[in-house]
Design a protein around this motif. Structure first.
Motif, short mmCIF file in Angstrom:
data_model
loop_
_atom_site.label_atom_id
_atom_site.label_comp_id
_atom_site.label_asym_id
_atom_site.label_seq_id
_atom_site.Cartn_x
_atom_site.Cartn_y
_atom_site.Cartn_z
N THR A 62 0.84 -1.19 0.00
CA THR A 62 0.00 0.00 0.00
C THR A 62 0.87 1.24 0.00
O THR A 62 2.08 1.17 0.20
N GLY A 63 0.23 2.37 -0.26
CA GLY A 63 0.99 3.62 -0.34
C GLY A 63 0.23 4.75 0.32
O GLY A 63 -1.00 4.72 0.40
N ILE A 64 0.98 5.73 0.78
CA ILE A 64 0.35 6.93 1.33
C ILE A 64 1.10 8.14 0.80
O ILE A 64 2.33 8.14 0.72
N TYR A 113 -1.19 11.74 -15.34
CA TYR A 113 -0.40 10.52 -15.40
C TYR A 113 -0.38 9.77 -14.06
O TYR A 113 -0.02 8.60 -13.99
N TYR A 114 -0.81 10.49 -13.01
CA TYR A 114 -0.83 9.99 -11.63
C TYR A 114 -1.23 8.50 -11.50
O TYR A 114 -0.51 7.70 -10.89
N PRO A 115 -2.38 8.09 -12.09
CA PRO A 115 -2.81 6.69 -11.90
C PRO A 115 -1.89 5.67 -12.58
O PRO A 115 -1.87 4.51 -12.16
N LEU A 140 1.43 5.93 -12.67
CA LEU A 140 2.50 5.73 -11.69
C LEU A 140 2.00 4.86 -10.53
O LEU A 140 2.72 3.98 -10.06
N GLN A 141 0.77 5.07 -10.15
CA GLN A 141 0.21 4.24 -9.07
C GLN A 141 0.10 2.78 -9.52
O GLN A 141 0.38 1.86 -8.74
N ALA A 142 -0.27 2.56 -10.76
CA ALA A 142 -0.34 1.19 -11.28
C ALA A 142 1.05 0.55 -11.24
O ALA A 142 1.22 -0.61 -10.85
N ALA A 143 2.07 1.34 -11.58
CA ALA A 143 3.44 0.83 -11.54
C ALA A 143 3.85 0.51 -10.10
O ALA A 143 4.46 -0.53 -9.84
N ASP A 144 3.51 1.40 -9.17
CA ASP A 144 3.81 1.17 -7.74
C ASP A 144 3.34 -0.21 -7.32
O ASP A 144 4.01 -0.92 -6.57
N ILE A 145 2.14 -0.52 -7.78
CA ILE A 145 1.50 -1.76 -7.35
C ILE A 145 2.07 -2.95 -8.12
O ILE A 145 2.57 -3.91 -7.54
N ASP A 149 -11.86 5.98 -1.82
CA ASP A 149 -11.49 6.96 -2.86
C ASP A 149 -10.42 6.44 -3.83
O ASP A 149 -10.18 7.05 -4.87
N GLN A 150 -9.78 5.32 -3.49
CA GLN A 150 -8.72 4.79 -4.36
C GLN A 150 -9.18 3.59 -5.18
O GLN A 150 -8.40 3.01 -5.94
N LYS A 151 -10.45 3.22 -5.02
CA LYS A 151 -10.96 2.04 -5.73
C LYS A 151 -10.79 2.16 -7.24
O LYS A 151 -10.43 1.22 -7.92
N1 TRP Z 1 -2.92 7.63 -4.51
C1 TRP Z 1 -2.86 7.11 -3.15
C2 TRP Z 1 -3.53 8.12 -2.21
O1 TRP Z 1 -3.63 9.27 -2.52
C3 TRP Z 1 -1.44 6.90 -2.69
C4 TRP Z 1 -0.76 5.80 -3.47
C5 TRP Z 1 0.22 5.97 -4.38
C6 TRP Z 1 -1.02 4.41 -3.38
N2 TRP Z 1 0.65 4.75 -4.86
C7 TRP Z 1 -0.09 3.79 -4.27
C8 TRP Z 1 -1.92 3.63 -2.64
C9 TRP Z 1 -0.10 2.39 -4.43
C10 TRP Z 1 -1.90 2.25 -2.81
C11 TRP Z 1 -0.99 1.64 -3.71
O2 TRP Z 1 -3.92 7.72 -1.14
#
Ligand code: TRP
Length: 321
Positions: free
Chosen positions: A5-7, A128-130, A132-137, A150-152
């Motif tokens: 997960t990310g914050i 582009y934000y989502p 990068l989030q897809a890559a994070d995951i 809100d992140q669904k």
């Molecule tokens: N976008 C998320 C938020 O604002 C934070 C986030 C970034 C995130 N990368 C993620 C959450 C990867 C879960 C997985 O809360």
């Protein structure tokens, strides 16, 4: 199970963050999962006014998370910006993402609709934000991703991108599931119809903010004129929110709380909330300063683990391209 997960580091933790994020991580870390907690500092830059503040905010955030009980030996805590594979994979994934999908994301729509910015004015990072989030995951191939409601949408898009890549190139991504927090959403103390958020400071209870501020905010929290304490979010939003806060602090069922305060005044109820707040968070508040000194080691350890694991997927990608 592997969990990621990310914050986004935008400020100090408040009670809403605790209910929606920290609490479920505290529960998950006791179940022996492999857990990654990423501080999404690159995402924070999509609001460019954060750029000079983000360093301090993220160090502070790590110290707060650890003070609240997240154990760096059980959870790899790391900064997104230190693993360069994130933006690298994001680039590749962007080629498997349609602009149409990006334009319909809440995050982007909020900028253009609520803040009334023209589409042309929004920075490309915010669109582009989502990706990068897809890559994070996807970089970590997790089974579960704990997120708030809100992140669904971002998670749905992540799955869509993963399926698209798997179908067109090679099946290398696991399709991750979301793990929604069980805890009810905490509302603003000044406007109990809105989610607690730091954009409304008077309604927002910072876990680490000065004692007198917390006392003042709870005392001033919106109630109603009925004078009775029971749970009904439609007719009594303020009191119901305070009941949820009390429930979060002492973990008693709502019914029991209603019984306990049957004959109490709102003032008595608020005073007890104040007392329980400091009972619950007192030790975290005390520990934070000391833990702040350990943050460099904590994120160094997290980075090593995150690097090792993310290398596996990047090696797969390298073989393909
Ligand atoms: N976008 C998320 C938020 O604002 C934070 C986030 C970034 C995130 N990368 C993620 C959450 C990867 C879960 C997985 O809360």
């Amino acid at each position: 199970m592997r969990i990621l997960t990310g914050i986004k580091p935008t400020g100090s933790l408040h009670l809403g963050n605790y209910a929606g994020f920290v609490k479920s991580l505290l529960e998950l870390q006791e179940k022996g999962h492999e857990i990654f907690l990423m501080i999404a500092d690159l995402h924070a830059l999509t609001d460019p006014t954060n750029i000079k503040k983000v360093k301090k905010i993220k160090e502070n955030l790590v110290a707060e998370i650890v003070s609240l009980g997240i154990d760096p030996k059980k959870v790899a805590i790391f900064y997104q910006s230190e693993i360069y594979f994130h933006p690298y994979l994001a680039w590749i994934l962007s080629c498997f993402t349609s602009l149409g999908d990006l334009y319909r994301m809440h995050h982007f729509k909020e900028l253009t609709q609520n803040l009334k910015m023209k589409k042309e004015q929004v920075n490309a990072g915010a669109l582009y934000y989502p990706v990068l989030q897809a890559a994070d995951i996807l970089l970590y191939n997790p089974d579960l991703v704990p997120v708030g409601e809100d992140q669904k949408q971002h998670l749905e898009l992540t799955r869509e991108i993963a399926r698209n890549f798997n179908k067109k190139v090679k099946k290398i991504f696991k399709i991750p599931k979301e793990y929604l927090t069980q805890t009810a959403e905490i509302k603003s103390l000044t406007n109990p119809f809105k989610k607690m958020s730091k954009s409304d400071p008077d309604g927002c209870l910072g876990i680490f903010e000065p004692k007198n501020m917390i006392i003042q905010k709870i005392r001033k929290a919106v109630t109603d004129s009925e004078g009775k304490i029971y749970y009904n979010p439609t007719t009594k939003p303020g009191i119901s929110n305070l009941i949820l806060i009390y429930h979060l602090l002492i973990e008693k069922p709502l019914k029991e709380i209603e019984n306990e305060f049957q004959n109490s005044s709102y003032k008595e109820f608020k005073d007890l909330i104040i007392e329980k707040f400091f009972e619950k968070f007192g030790s975290a508040r005390e520990k934070k300063k000391e833990i702040l000194l350990e943050v460099p080691q904590i994120v160094k350890l997290g980075k090593e683990i995150a690097f090792k694991v993310s290398c596996q997927l990047i090696t797969e990608i390298e073989k393909i391209i």
